[in-house]
Design a protein around this motif. Structure first.
Motif, PDB file in Angstrom:
ATOM      1  N   ALA A 115       0.793  -1.228   0.000  1.00 51.55           N
ATOM      2  CA  ALA A 115       0.000   0.000   0.000  1.00 51.55           C
ATOM      3  C   ALA A 115       0.826   1.279   0.000  1.00 51.55           C
ATOM      4  O   ALA A 115       0.278   2.370  -0.186  1.00 51.55           O
ATOM      5  N   ASP A 116       2.133   1.186   0.215  1.00 51.35           N
ATOM      6  CA  ASP A 116       2.932   2.393   0.391  1.00 51.35           C
ATOM      7  C   ASP A 116       4.382   2.128  -0.011  1.00 51.35           C
ATOM      8  O   ASP A 116       4.753   1.009  -0.359  1.00 51.35           O
TER       9      ASP A 116
ATOM     10  N   ALA B 293      16.693   9.811 -11.607  1.00 48.01           N
ATOM     11  CA  ALA B 293      15.779   9.325 -12.642  1.00 48.01           C
ATOM     12  C   ALA B 293      14.750   8.461 -11.931  1.00 48.01           C
ATOM     13  O   ALA B 293      15.120   7.579 -11.158  1.00 48.01           O
ATOM     14  N   SER B 294      13.482   8.703 -12.174  1.00 49.01           N
ATOM     15  CA  SER B 294      12.461   7.978 -11.427  1.00 49.01           C
ATOM     16  C   SER B 294      11.364   7.454 -12.330  1.00 49.01           C
ATOM     17  O   SER B 294      10.964   8.111 -13.305  1.00 49.01           O
ATOM     18  N   ALA B 295      10.859   6.289 -11.978  1.00 50.21           N
ATOM     19  CA  ALA B 295       9.645   5.786 -12.602  1.00 50.21           C
ATOM     20  C   ALA B 295       8.505   6.743 -12.296  1.00 50.21           C
ATOM     21  O   ALA B 295       8.541   7.487 -11.318  1.00 50.21           O
ATOM     22  N   GLY B 296       7.496   6.734 -13.143  1.00 54.06           N
ATOM     23  CA  GLY B 296       6.338   7.592 -12.938  1.00 54.06           C
ATOM     24  C   GLY B 296       6.412   8.863 -13.766  1.00 54.06           C
ATOM     25  O   GLY B 296       7.440   9.192 -14.361  1.00 54.06           O
ATOM     26  N   VAL B 297       5.307   9.589 -13.809  1.00 53.30           N
ATOM     27  CA  VAL B 297       5.257  10.892 -14.467  1.00 53.30           C
ATOM     28  C   VAL B 297       5.801  11.923 -13.487  1.00 53.30           C
ATOM     29  O   VAL B 297       5.325  12.023 -12.358  1.00 53.30           O
TER      30      VAL B 297
ATOM     31  N   ILE C 237       4.674   0.977  -7.911  1.00 52.46           N
ATOM     32  CA  ILE C 237       5.134   1.674  -6.700  1.00 52.46           C
ATOM     33  C   ILE C 237       3.913   2.259  -5.993  1.00 52.46           C
ATOM     34  O   ILE C 237       3.507   3.402  -6.266  1.00 52.46           O
ATOM     35  N   PRO C 238       3.299   1.511  -5.095  1.00 57.91           N
ATOM     36  CA  PRO C 238       2.094   1.993  -4.398  1.00 57.91           C
ATOM     37  C   PRO C 238       2.383   3.261  -3.593  1.00 57.91           C
ATOM     38  O   PRO C 238       3.449   3.413  -2.986  1.00 57.91           O
ATOM     39  N   GLY C 239       1.427   4.185  -3.624  1.00 58.22           N
ATOM     40  CA  GLY C 239       1.532   5.386  -2.821  1.00 58.22           C
ATOM     41  C   GLY C 239       2.560   6.397  -3.277  1.00 58.22           C
ATOM     42  O   GLY C 239       2.874   7.344  -2.540  1.00 58.22           O
ATOM     43  N   TYR C 240       3.074   6.253  -4.479  1.00 59.97           N
ATOM     44  CA  TYR C 240       4.147   7.134  -4.960  1.00 59.97           C
ATOM     45  C   TYR C 240       3.607   8.439  -5.536  1.00 59.97           C
ATOM     46  O   TYR C 240       4.281   9.466  -5.495  1.00 59.97           O
ATOM     47  N   THR C 241       2.387   8.415  -6.073  1.00 59.13           N
ATOM     48  CA  THR C 241       1.794   9.608  -6.659  1.00 59.13           C
ATOM     49  C   THR C 241       1.738  10.735  -5.631  1.00 59.13           C
ATOM     50  O   THR C 241       1.287  10.547  -4.502  1.00 59.13           O
ATOM     51  N   GLY C 242       2.202  11.910  -6.037  1.00 58.15           N
ATOM     52  CA  GLY C 242       2.185  13.079  -5.165  1.00 58.15           C
ATOM     53  C   GLY C 242       3.417  13.242  -4.296  1.00 58.15           C
ATOM     54  O   GLY C 242       3.532  14.249  -3.572  1.00 58.15           O
ATOM     55  N   THR C 243       4.355  12.317  -4.366  1.00 53.49           N
ATOM     56  CA  THR C 243       5.555  12.413  -3.528  1.00 53.49           C
ATOM     57  C   THR C 243       6.403  13.622  -3.926  1.00 53.49           C
ATOM     58  O   THR C 243       6.819  13.734  -5.085  1.00 53.49           O
ATOM     59  N   PRO C 244       6.688  14.538  -3.005  1.00 54.86           N
ATOM     60  CA  PRO C 244       7.564  15.692  -3.311  1.00 54.86           C
ATOM     61  C   PRO C 244       9.030  15.268  -3.206  1.00 54.86           C
ATOM     62  O   PRO C 244       9.750  15.661  -2.282  1.00 54.86           O
TER      63      PRO C 244
END
Length: 304
Positions: free
Chosen positions: A38-39, A64-68, A83-90
């Motif tokens: 979950a995280d 370099a990171s996965a994701g947009v 990668i659960p819970g990664y969206t919005g990570t600053p």
């Protein structure tokens, strides 16, 4: 003085130290990505990796990171299920807070393209880069500049849908492994096992590989009609590790071209292997710091 480069994926984080001239000065290490169902703990983990190198006089962190990724704020705009819970990570802010040095973040496939351009000095100004692994990602160069799209998601070719199925579900490395295993009735679990059987002349595996490459070639033709690049760069462990796959893909791509004006489009396999993302992250970092430096406000740092 050294720069720490990280390549964050859903399974591992690759990392090494580089000089500002782009020379790697430590061995590439891989650390399992810390996550749960979950995280994840990636932001904190990046700080921990930095501390392990701290005696080396690190002056910045290139990621370099996965994701947009928003490359100006270093925030993960969105991320897939790997990668659960990664969206919005600053991510940029978190790493700078924990390390006290500048950090810049860019999407991993964009970094792979930047790394290939930096180290190979390709003259082409219009390029599409595709990486094939657990997922499939894309990066676009137009007039010599990365094209990220209105919300930084341009090039996410793995999610292009055909007949109710995402491209990456039938064209990623795992799809090839399953296809080859079913065709040959063998318990393949890695792409390298498939490559070995292909080279041993197993006809069922060879046919499975050709069918898999045919699906990728068809998508390249679609991209070719849409973007008309001068060059395709194809990366990912299995493609880079088996040059004959790249040759077969090029042949399948050319067989499907329907317009003569596209025939000059070149297709090359990537050359930097699992270091491409780190090289590209470093190049992106150097661009950002040269243009604006760490002392400028966030609003001043846009559009590099």
């Amino acid at each position: 003085m050294a720069l720490l480069a990280l390549d964050i994926g859903g399974t591992t984080i690759k990392h090494a130290l580089f000089t500002e001239a782009g020379e790697r000065i430590t061995a590439v290490q891989e650390t399992p990505t810390e996550k749960t169902a979950a995280d994840n703990h990636i932001a904190a983990q990046a700080g921990t990796i930095y501390q392990a190198y701290h005696h080396s006089g690190i002056t910045g962190v290139a990621i370099a990171s996965a994701g947009v990724v928003d490359p100006d704020t270093g925030t993960i705009v969105s991320a897939g299920y790997t990668i659960p819970g990664y969206t919005g990570t600053p991510l940029k802010q978190s790493v700078e807070n924990s390390t006290g040095v500048p950090c810049w973040v860019e999407n991993d496939v964009n970094c792979a393209l930047l790394g290939e351009l930096w180290r190979n000095h390709y003259p082409q100004q219009h390029i599409f880069c595709m990486t094939i692994g657990t997922g499939i990602g894309g990066a676009i160069l137009i007039n010599g500049q990365l094209y990220r799209g209105a919300s930084f998601g341009a090039g996410e070719v793995g999610y292009v849908n055909q007949n109710g199925q995402d491209f990456q579900t039938y064209a990623n490395t795992q799809a090839l492994i399953h296809r080859a295993a079913d065709a040959a009735n063998q318990p393949f679990t890695t792409g390298y096992q498939v490559v070995h059987a292909f080279r041993d002349g197993n006809p069922d595996v060879q046919n499975a590989v050709r069918l898999w490459l045919d699906g990728i070639a068809s998508e390249l033709v679609n991209i070719n009609h849409l973007l008309n690049p001068e060059l395709f760069i194809i990366g990912g462990g299995i493609i880079e590790g088996a040059p004959e796959f790249g040759q077969l893909l090029d042949a399948a791509f050319r067989q499907r071209l329907t317009a003569q004006q596209y025939a000059a489009t070149a297709l090359k396999t990537a050359t930097l292997g699992n270091e491409a993302g780190m090289y590209g992250a470093l190049y992106h970092y150097l661009q950002k710091e040269a243009a604006y430096g760490h002392g400028h406000s966030q609003d001043d740092r846009a559009h590099v």
